[in-house]
Design a protein around this motif. Structure first.
Motif, PDB file in Angstrom:
ATOM      1  N   THR A  44      36.860   6.826 -14.195  1.00 35.01           N
ATOM      2  CA  THR A  44      36.596   5.900 -13.090  1.00 35.01           C
ATOM      3  C   THR A  44      35.701   6.543 -12.047  1.00 35.01           C
ATOM      4  OG1 THR A  44      38.711   4.758 -13.423  1.00 35.01           O
ATOM      5  CG2 THR A  44      37.665   4.533 -11.260  1.00 35.01           C
ATOM      6  N   ILE A  45      36.022   7.768 -11.663  1.00 36.94           N
ATOM      7  CA  ILE A  45      35.233   8.453 -10.639  1.00 36.94           C
ATOM      8  C   ILE A  45      33.805   8.690 -11.124  1.00 36.94           C
ATOM      9  CG2 ILE A  45      34.983  10.676  -9.452  1.00 36.94           C
ATOM     10  CD1 ILE A  45      38.036  10.646  -9.098  1.00 36.94           C
ATOM     11  N   ARG A  46      33.643   9.016 -12.387  1.00 40.48           N
ATOM     12  CA  ARG A  46      32.288   9.229 -12.917  1.00 40.48           C
ATOM     13  C   ARG A  46      31.493   7.930 -12.954  1.00 40.48           C
ATOM     14  NH1 ARG A  46      33.778  13.575 -17.769  1.00 40.48           N
ATOM     15  NH2 ARG A  46      34.072  15.358 -16.357  1.00 40.48           N
ATOM     16  N   MET A  47      32.158   6.804 -13.112  1.00 38.96           N
ATOM     17  CA  MET A  47      31.446   5.525 -13.035  1.00 38.96           C
ATOM     18  C   MET A  47      31.089   5.181 -11.594  1.00 38.96           C
ATOM     19  SD  MET A  47      33.099   3.046 -15.981  1.00 38.96           S
ATOM     20  CE  MET A  47      34.818   3.202 -15.454  1.00 38.96           C
ATOM     21  N   ILE A  48      31.995   5.446 -10.661  1.00 35.00           N
ATOM     22  CA  ILE A  48      31.700   5.192  -9.251  1.00 35.00           C
ATOM     23  C   ILE A  48      30.471   5.980  -8.801  1.00 35.00           C
ATOM     24  CG2 ILE A  48      32.534   5.459  -6.870  1.00 35.00           C
ATOM     25  CD1 ILE A  48      35.376   5.112  -7.950  1.00 35.00           C
ATOM     26  N   THR A  49      30.370   7.220  -9.270  1.00 33.51           N
ATOM     27  CA  THR A  49      29.285   8.100  -8.822  1.00 33.51           C
ATOM     28  C   THR A  49      28.016   7.976  -9.656  1.00 33.51           C
ATOM     29  OG1 THR A  49      30.290   9.894 -10.125  1.00 33.51           O
ATOM     30  CG2 THR A  49      30.852   9.780  -7.791  1.00 33.51           C
ATOM     31  N   GLY A  50      28.031   7.132 -10.673  1.00 34.78           N
ATOM     32  CA  GLY A  50      26.830   6.909 -11.462  1.00 34.78           C
ATOM     33  C   GLY A  50      26.610   7.893 -12.590  1.00 34.78           C
ATOM     34  N   ILE A  51      27.579   8.771 -12.841  1.00 31.41           N
ATOM     35  CA  ILE A  51      27.454   9.727 -13.946  1.00 31.41           C
ATOM     36  C   ILE A  51      27.611   9.014 -15.283  1.00 31.41           C
ATOM     37  CG2 ILE A  51      28.491  11.782 -15.001  1.00 31.41           C
ATOM     38  CD1 ILE A  51      29.319  12.622 -12.146  1.00 31.41           C
ATOM     39  N   LEU A  52      28.539   8.056 -15.317  1.00 32.19           N
ATOM     40  CA  LEU A  52      28.754   7.228 -16.500  1.00 32.19           C
ATOM     41  C   LEU A  52      28.369   5.779 -16.199  1.00 32.19           C
ATOM     42  CD1 LEU A  52      32.242   8.400 -17.847  1.00 32.19           C
ATOM     43  CD2 LEU A  52      30.010   8.868 -18.872  1.00 32.19           C
ATOM     44  N   GLU A  53      27.824   5.115 -17.191  1.00 32.44           N
ATOM     45  CA  GLU A  53      27.497   3.697 -17.077  1.00 32.44           C
ATOM     46  C   GLU A  53      28.681   2.859 -17.548  1.00 32.44           C
ATOM     47  OE1 GLU A  53      24.795   0.332 -16.548  1.00 32.44           O
ATOM     48  OE2 GLU A  53      24.700   2.430 -15.898  1.00 32.44           O
ATOM     49  N   PRO A  54      29.185   1.954 -16.711  1.00 27.23           N
ATOM     50  CA  PRO A  54      30.269   1.067 -17.176  1.00 27.23           C
ATOM     51  C   PRO A  54      29.799   0.173 -18.315  1.00 27.23           C
ATOM     52  CG  PRO A  54      29.985   0.956 -14.777  1.00 27.23           C
ATOM     53  CD  PRO A  54      28.803   1.689 -15.321  1.00 27.23           C
ATOM     54  N   ASP A  55      30.731  -0.214 -19.170  1.00 26.52           N
ATOM     55  CA  ASP A  55      30.414  -1.197 -20.212  1.00 26.52           C
ATOM     56  C   ASP A  55      30.298  -2.594 -19.613  1.00 26.52           C
ATOM     57  OD1 ASP A  55      30.528   0.812 -22.104  1.00 26.52           O
ATOM     58  OD2 ASP A  55      32.659   0.470 -22.520  1.00 26.52           O
ATOM     59  N   GLY A  56      31.006  -2.814 -18.520  1.00 31.89           N
ATOM     60  CA  GLY A  56      30.960  -4.108 -17.859  1.00 31.89           C
ATOM     61  C   GLY A  56      31.444  -3.985 -16.432  1.00 31.89           C
ATOM     62  N   GLY A  57      31.146  -4.988 -15.625  1.00 26.37           N
ATOM     63  CA  GLY A  57      31.544  -4.976 -14.230  1.00 26.37           C
ATOM     64  C   GLY A  57      30.528  -4.275 -13.348  1.00 26.37           C
ATOM     65  N   ASP A  58      30.888  -4.091 -12.083  1.00 23.56           N
ATOM     66  CA  ASP A  58      29.979  -3.441 -11.136  1.00 23.56           C
ATOM     67  C   ASP A  58      30.769  -2.666 -10.101  1.00 23.56           C
ATOM     68  OD1 ASP A  58      27.579  -2.677 -10.046  1.00 23.56           O
ATOM     69  OD2 ASP A  58      27.044  -4.642  -9.241  1.00 23.56           O
ATOM     70  N   ILE A  59      30.090  -1.728  -9.441  1.00 23.46           N
ATOM     71  CA  ILE A  59      30.689  -0.900  -8.390  1.00 23.46           C
ATOM     72  C   ILE A  59      29.740  -0.898  -7.201  1.00 23.46           C
ATOM     73  CG2 ILE A  59      31.432   1.423  -7.747  1.00 23.46           C
ATOM     74  CD1 ILE A  59      31.943   1.806 -10.851  1.00 23.46           C
ATOM     75  N   LEU A  60      30.263  -1.255  -6.034  1.00 23.35           N
ATOM     76  CA  LEU A  60      29.464  -1.305  -4.812  1.00 23.35           C
ATOM     77  C   LEU A  60      29.923  -0.229  -3.844  1.00 23.35           C
ATOM     78  CD1 LEU A  60      29.437  -5.181  -4.147  1.00 23.35           C
ATOM     79  CD2 LEU A  60      27.878  -3.844  -5.584  1.00 23.35           C
ATOM     80  N   VAL A  61      28.957   0.494  -3.296  1.00 20.62           N
ATOM     81  CA  VAL A  61      29.229   1.488  -2.249  1.00 20.62           C
ATOM     82  C   VAL A  61      28.535   0.996  -0.982  1.00 20.62           C
ATOM     83  CG1 VAL A  61      29.091   3.900  -1.554  1.00 20.62           C
ATOM     84  CG2 VAL A  61      29.288   3.315  -3.983  1.00 20.62           C
ATOM     85  N   ASP A  62      29.334   0.584  -0.011  1.00 17.13           N
ATOM     86  CA  ASP A  62      28.796  -0.034   1.211  1.00 17.13           C
ATOM     87  C   ASP A  62      27.824  -1.163   0.872  1.00 17.13           C
ATOM     88  OD1 ASP A  62      30.299   1.647   2.797  1.00 17.13           O
ATOM     89  OD2 ASP A  62      28.690   3.094   3.106  1.00 17.13           O
ATOM     90  N   GLY A  63      28.165  -1.927  -0.147  1.00 12.84           N
ATOM     91  CA  GLY A  63      27.384  -3.090  -0.513  1.00 12.84           C
ATOM     92  C   GLY A  63      26.271  -2.846  -1.505  1.00 12.84           C
ATOM     93  N   TYR A  64      26.004  -1.581  -1.852  1.00 12.34           N
ATOM     94  CA  TYR A  64      24.931  -1.251  -2.785  1.00 12.34           C
ATOM     95  C   TYR A  64      25.509  -0.978  -4.174  1.00 12.34           C
ATOM     96  CZ  TYR A  64      21.867  -0.761   1.270  1.00 12.34           C
ATOM     97  OH  TYR A  64      21.135  -0.999   2.411  1.00 12.34           O
ATOM     98  N   SER A  65      24.942  -1.622  -5.169  1.00 14.43           N
ATOM     99  CA  SER A  65      25.416  -1.478  -6.541  1.00 14.43           C
ATOM    100  C   SER A  65      24.986  -0.136  -7.122  1.00 14.43           C
ATOM    101  CB  SER A  65      24.859  -2.606  -7.415  1.00 14.43           C
ATOM    102  OG  SER A  65      25.068  -2.331  -8.787  1.00 14.43           O
ATOM    103  N   ILE A  66      25.947   0.598  -7.682  1.00 14.16           N
ATOM    104  CA  ILE A  66      25.620   1.868  -8.336  1.00 14.16           C
ATOM    105  C   ILE A  66      24.830   1.624  -9.618  1.00 14.16           C
ATOM    106  CG2 ILE A  66      27.708   2.049  -9.762  1.00 14.16           C
ATOM    107  CD1 ILE A  66      26.040   4.938  -7.805  1.00 14.16           C
ATOM    108  N   ARG A  67      24.868   0.409 -10.128  1.00 13.06           N
ATOM    109  CA  ARG A  67      24.149   0.077 -11.361  1.00 13.06           C
ATOM    110  C   ARG A  67      22.716  -0.384 -11.078  1.00 13.06           C
ATOM    111  NH1 ARG A  67      27.739  -3.052 -15.722  1.00 13.06           N
ATOM    112  NH2 ARG A  67      26.336  -1.862 -17.048  1.00 13.06           N
TER     113      ARG A  67
END
Length: 241
Positions: A44-67
């Motif tokens: 999970t942490i590696r997906m939040i930080t952009g190290i791993l690409e999620p298979d689906g969904g999205d993660i926003l940091v202060d409104g900005y998508s890591i994807r």
């Protein structure tokens, strides 16, 4: 604020390491992320930080998508990984200056922060030595200093107390409290459940890739057992699941 929206990740077909995870880490709170080994915390942490690409969904940091907007998202957090064994051939000062330059920290500010952080964690006198010459605890300290050099709004910390001496562990916890008092967010994983119980505003428990419980310690006690510790709750929740 960090928003995790329906995020999944599989390493093996039909076997999800993280399964449809939804979670919000609010400004002004310390959020503890708990789970057994292999539960999906580091993934999970590696997906939040952009190290791993999620298979689906999205993660926003202060409104900005890591994807879709990874640079802007990454500007808004500092990250301490689960292993401090990185950039071992660099001197400590080279590593910190490198990170300050990446994050566009002005030279005067970066030098002031480097001195303040490394003196607090008692590695100032070792900055001209290579990181490979550091003990495990010193490597953990330099990585923490590097993560905080840009004064990021969001701290993402994967087992940050591992290897720290008692004073440095205490100092980091105090810094986490001060950071959130100023309206910022701290998201950290830990196996030290008594620390999570004393430190966190909320906790989330992940098991077998699924978020099985989230809330304050008091909310969890009300849901499960009134007179118990977070350690006992953790064992009951993960065993039942």
């Amino acid at each position: 604020m960090i928003e995790i929206k329906n995020v999944s990740k599989s390493y093996v077909k039909n076997q999800k390491s993280v399964d449809s995870l939804n979670l919000e880490i609010k400004d002004g709170e310390i959020f503890g992320f708990l789970g057994p080994n292999g539960a999906g915390k580091t993934t999970t942490i590696r997906m939040i930080t952009g190290i791993l690409e999620p298979d689906g969904g999205d993660i926003l940091v202060d409104g900005y998508s890591i994807r879709s907007n990874p640079i802007e998202a990454k500007k808004r957090f500092g990250f301490v990984p689960d292993s401090p064994d990185i950039f071992l051939k660099l001197k400590g000062i080279e590593y910190l200056n490198f990170l300050a330059e990446i994050y566009d920290v002005p030279i005067e500010e970066s030098q002031e922060r480097i001195e303040k952080l490394t003196k607090k964690f008692e590695i100032y006198d070792n900055l001209n030595n290579t990181i490979e010459s550091y003990s495990h605890g010193m490597r953990q300290k330099i990585v923490i200093c590097g993560a905080l050099i840009s004064n990021p709004k969001n701290w993402i910390l994967d087992e940050p107390m591992t290897g720290l001496d008692p004073k440095s562990s205490f100092d980091l916890k105090e810094m986490m409290r001060e950071h959130t008092k100023n309206g910022n967010a701290v998201f950290f994983s830990t196996h030290i459940l008594d620390v999570a119980e004393r430190l966190c505003d909320r906790v989330g428990i992940i098991n077998k890739g699924k978020l099985v419980s989230v809330g304050t310690f008091e909310e969890m006690k009300a849901k499960f057992k009134e007179e118990t510790s977070l350690e006992e709750l953790f064992l009951e929740i993960t065993e039942d699941d």
